[in-house]
Scaffold this motif. Structure first.
Motif, PDB file in Angstrom:
ATOM      1  N   LEU A  80     138.373  54.756  94.398  1.00  0.00           N
ATOM      2  CA  LEU A  80     138.009  55.218  95.738  1.00  0.00           C
ATOM      3  C   LEU A  80     138.409  56.675  95.936  1.00  0.00           C
ATOM      4  CD1 LEU A  80     137.015  54.749  98.658  1.00  0.00           C
ATOM      5  CD2 LEU A  80     139.311  53.887  99.198  1.00  0.00           C
ATOM      6  N   ILE A  81     139.600  57.039  95.494  1.00  0.00           N
ATOM      7  CA  ILE A  81     140.059  58.421  95.629  1.00  0.00           C
ATOM      8  C   ILE A  81     139.147  59.358  94.843  1.00  0.00           C
ATOM      9  CG2 ILE A  81     141.938  60.022  95.100  1.00  0.00           C
ATOM     10  CD1 ILE A  81     142.505  58.204  97.480  1.00  0.00           C
ATOM     11  N   THR A  82     138.754  58.943  93.652  1.00  0.00           N
ATOM     12  CA  THR A  82     137.847  59.765  92.847  1.00  0.00           C
ATOM     13  C   THR A  82     136.515  59.952  93.560  1.00  0.00           C
ATOM     14  OG1 THR A  82     138.855  59.067  90.770  1.00  0.00           O
ATOM     15  CG2 THR A  82     136.615  59.912  90.652  1.00  0.00           C
ATOM     16  N   LEU A  83     135.981  58.871  94.097  1.00  0.00           N
ATOM     17  CA  LEU A  83     134.696  58.936  94.787  1.00  0.00           C
ATOM     18  C   LEU A  83     134.773  59.835  96.023  1.00  0.00           C
ATOM     19  CD1 LEU A  83     131.811  57.710  94.598  1.00  0.00           C
ATOM     20  CD2 LEU A  83     132.579  55.991  96.239  1.00  0.00           C
ATOM     21  N   LEU A  84     135.829  59.680  96.806  1.00  0.00           N
ATOM     22  CA  LEU A  84     136.003  60.524  97.983  1.00  0.00           C
ATOM     23  C   LEU A  84     136.208  61.983  97.590  1.00  0.00           C
ATOM     24  CD1 LEU A  84     138.281  58.211 100.174  1.00  0.00           C
ATOM     25  CD2 LEU A  84     135.927  58.906 100.695  1.00  0.00           C
ATOM     26  N   SER A  85     136.825  62.209  96.441  1.00  0.00           N
ATOM     27  CA  SER A  85     136.990  63.582  95.952  1.00  0.00           C
ATOM     28  C   SER A  85     135.630  64.205  95.665  1.00  0.00           C
ATOM     29  CB  SER A  85     137.852  63.593  94.692  1.00  0.00           C
ATOM     30  OG  SER A  85     139.148  63.096  94.938  1.00  0.00           O
ATOM     31  N   ASN A 126     131.058  72.630  98.174  1.00  0.00           N
ATOM     32  CA  ASN A 126     130.416  73.252  97.008  1.00  0.00           C
ATOM     33  C   ASN A 126     131.362  73.236  95.805  1.00  0.00           C
ATOM     34  OD1 ASN A 126     128.233  74.430  95.678  1.00  0.00           O
ATOM     35  ND2 ASN A 126     128.922  76.520  96.145  1.00  0.00           N
ATOM     36  N   PHE A 127     132.131  72.176  95.699  1.00  0.00           N
ATOM     37  CA  PHE A 127     133.073  71.941  94.609  1.00  0.00           C
ATOM     38  C   PHE A 127     134.075  73.088  94.442  1.00  0.00           C
ATOM     39  CE2 PHE A 127     129.590  69.048  93.698  1.00  0.00           C
ATOM     40  CZ  PHE A 127     130.293  67.881  93.423  1.00  0.00           C
ATOM     41  N   THR A 128     134.627  73.498  95.567  1.00  0.00           N
ATOM     42  CA  THR A 128     135.685  74.518  95.546  1.00  0.00           C
ATOM     43  C   THR A 128     137.024  73.962  96.011  1.00  0.00           C
ATOM     44  OG1 THR A 128     135.141  75.234  97.805  1.00  0.00           O
ATOM     45  CG2 THR A 128     134.036  76.377  95.977  1.00  0.00           C
ATOM     46  N   CYS A 129     137.092  72.663  96.321  1.00  0.00           N
ATOM     47  CA  CYS A 129     138.313  72.087  96.867  1.00  0.00           C
ATOM     48  C   CYS A 129     139.133  71.402  95.783  1.00  0.00           C
ATOM     49  CB  CYS A 129     137.987  71.081  97.971  1.00  0.00           C
ATOM     50  SG  CYS A 129     137.175  69.577  97.368  1.00  0.00           S
ATOM     51  N   SER A 130     140.389  71.141  96.109  1.00  0.00           N
ATOM     52  CA  SER A 130     141.277  70.347  95.268  1.00  0.00           C
ATOM     53  C   SER A 130     141.678  69.112  96.055  1.00  0.00           C
ATOM     54  CB  SER A 130     142.519  71.153  94.870  1.00  0.00           C
ATOM     55  OG  SER A 130     142.163  72.296  94.132  1.00  0.00           O
ATOM     56  N   ALA A 131     141.653  67.951  95.398  1.00  0.00           N
ATOM     57  CA  ALA A 131     142.023  66.713  96.081  1.00  0.00           C
ATOM     58  C   ALA A 131     143.533  66.523  96.121  1.00  0.00           C
ATOM     59  CB  ALA A 131     141.370  65.512  95.393  1.00  0.00           C
ATOM     60  N   LEU A 137     142.917  65.439 100.508  1.00  0.00           N
ATOM     61  CA  LEU A 137     141.545  65.130 100.912  1.00  0.00           C
ATOM     62  C   LEU A 137     141.308  65.332 102.410  1.00  0.00           C
ATOM     63  CD1 LEU A 137     140.686  61.974  98.764  1.00  0.00           C
ATOM     64  CD2 LEU A 137     139.624  64.240  98.635  1.00  0.00           C
ATOM     65  N   TYR A 138     142.364  65.225 103.193  1.00  0.00           N
ATOM     66  CA  TYR A 138     142.207  65.399 104.640  1.00  0.00           C
ATOM     67  C   TYR A 138     141.667  66.789 104.978  1.00  0.00           C
ATOM     68  CZ  TYR A 138     146.459  68.244 104.693  1.00  0.00           C
ATOM     69  OH  TYR A 138     147.385  69.236 104.478  1.00  0.00           O
ATOM     70  N   ARG A 139     141.830  67.747 104.067  1.00  0.00           N
ATOM     71  CA  ARG A 139     141.378  69.108 104.321  1.00  0.00           C
ATOM     72  C   ARG A 139     139.865  69.238 104.230  1.00  0.00           C
ATOM     73  NH1 ARG A 139     145.579  72.318 100.296  1.00  0.00           N
ATOM     74  NH2 ARG A 139     147.511  71.940 101.464  1.00  0.00           N
ATOM     75  N   SER A 140     139.224  68.353 103.466  1.00  0.00           N
ATOM     76  CA  SER A 140     137.796  68.504 103.188  1.00  0.00           C
ATOM     77  C   SER A 140     136.938  67.375 103.735  1.00  0.00           C
ATOM     78  CB  SER A 140     137.571  68.609 101.672  1.00  0.00           C
ATOM     79  OG  SER A 140     138.341  69.655 101.112  1.00  0.00           O
ATOM     80  N   LEU A 141     137.533  66.197 103.942  1.00  0.00           N
ATOM     81  CA  LEU A 141     136.770  65.072 104.479  1.00  0.00           C
ATOM     82  C   LEU A 141     136.714  65.141 106.001  1.00  0.00           C
ATOM     83  CD1 LEU A 141     138.174  62.114 102.341  1.00  0.00           C
ATOM     84  CD2 LEU A 141     135.976  63.285 102.042  1.00  0.00           C
ATOM     85  N   SER A 142     135.790  64.395 106.560  1.00  0.00           N
ATOM     86  CA  SER A 142     135.749  64.279 108.020  1.00  0.00           C
ATOM     87  C   SER A 142     136.963  63.502 108.500  1.00  0.00           C
ATOM     88  CB  SER A 142     134.473  63.559 108.458  1.00  0.00           C
ATOM     89  OG  SER A 142     134.509  62.197 108.042  1.00  0.00           O
TER      90      SER A 142
END
Length: 296
Positions: A189-194, A202-207, A214-219
């Motif tokens: 699940l963590i991988t999928l949410l990543s 645009n694949f510039t984040c780090s999980a 992930l809270y930084r990039s997910l809704s």
């Protein structure tokens, strides 16, 4: 509590005064510009040395770093492979609250490690031996766009391992069910949410480790739903959290597959979730699993 500058001064002064030490570099969260600064950040330090034997033989040389509450010698653990001739460490928790994870490493070993983990900072290079070190970068920690084979594996692993969660919960085997969820199901699940976070940035984040960033990039909604998948030890709570995890995974997989043009085995997902919910409804004295509808 000693300040950051005091710790750095102590570390570098030690290197300057010891002829066996050629250079010092640091990795870990204090090097990562995306890591939040707080009082619990440890100092991940490597002394580049001529040899490790003299350091290993003298158990008192680390006393100079401060009053220790407790510590660990990771290379002394027979459960994990080690190469003490090239790398040896002391993990130290000090009485003032600081923690120092210190390793002595040969030059060849250090250059290899710096190539593999390129998020580092050279603190002191007395011998000029790190001139050939690769340029530090955080690129390797960015979420990467998945290949379809990776995506299909993650989805299959999630839905297959869910079978064991259902079985464990029906048997009231709480420790077993928690282990299956946290060691085998949740990582998918963590991988999928990543990947979803990667799409949105645009694949510039780090999980981050365990998806902690992930809270930084997910809704906010997705983050709140993820948090609800962490259950306590009550069976009803665990059933509900696992079901929440399934719905979140399925919806996210559909989104990721659509956005990246990947195949997703919807029938497999619906069959697995249907089986999970069927087992949840089985009576305690059930004598057979019975026929399971493939409808989720």
């Amino acid at each position: 509590m000693r300040t950051e500058q005091e710790m750095y001064t102590m570390i570098i002064d030690t290197a300057k005064a010891d002829d066996r030490i050629l250079a010092v570099y640091m990795n870990g969260s204090r090097v990562n510009p995306e890591a939040e600064r707080d009082i619990f950040q440890d100092y991940d330090i490597a002394f580049v040395v001529r040899e490790t034997e003299s350091f290993r033989k003298d158990r008192t040389w680390i006393d100079r770093f401060g009053d220790r509450l407790y510590m660990q010698y990771p290379e002394e653990n027979d459960e994990f492979p080690s190469d003490v001739e090239n790398c040896y460490g002391w993990l130290m928790q000090f009485a003032d609250g600081n923690r120092l994870d210190l390793h002595v490493q040969t030059l060849s070993y250090s250059l290899k490690m710096m190539e593999e983990d390129r998020m580092f900072r050279i603190l002191y290079d007395k011998a000029g031996c790190l001139a050939e070190a690769p340029e530090p970068t955080a690129e390797q920690y960015r979420v990467k766009r998945p290949e379809e084979s990776q995506f299909l594996f993650v989805c299959n692993e999630f839905w297959w391992c869910l079978n064991n969660v259902a079985k464990g919960l029906w048997r009231k085997e709480v420790p077993y069910a928690q282990d299956i969820v946290n060691l085998h199901v949740r990582p998918q699940l963590i991988t999928l949410l990543s990947w979803k976070a990667g799409i949105q940035t645009n694949f510039t984040c780090s999980a981050g480790k365990s998806g902690k960033y992930l809270y930084r990039s997910l809704s906010q909604e997705d983050w709140d739903r993820l948090i609800r998948t962490y259950a306590g030890g009550r069976l009803d709570e665990m059933w509900e959290a696992a079901d929440t995890m399934c719905v979140l995974f399925h919806e996210t997989a559909l989104t990721v597959a659509e956005q990246l043009g990947l195949r997703y085995d919807v029938k497999e997902a619906e069959a697995s979730l249907g089986f999970f919910r069927h087992v949840k409804g089985l009576p305690e004295d059930a004598k057979e699993v019975l026929t399971v509808s493939k409808e989720a």
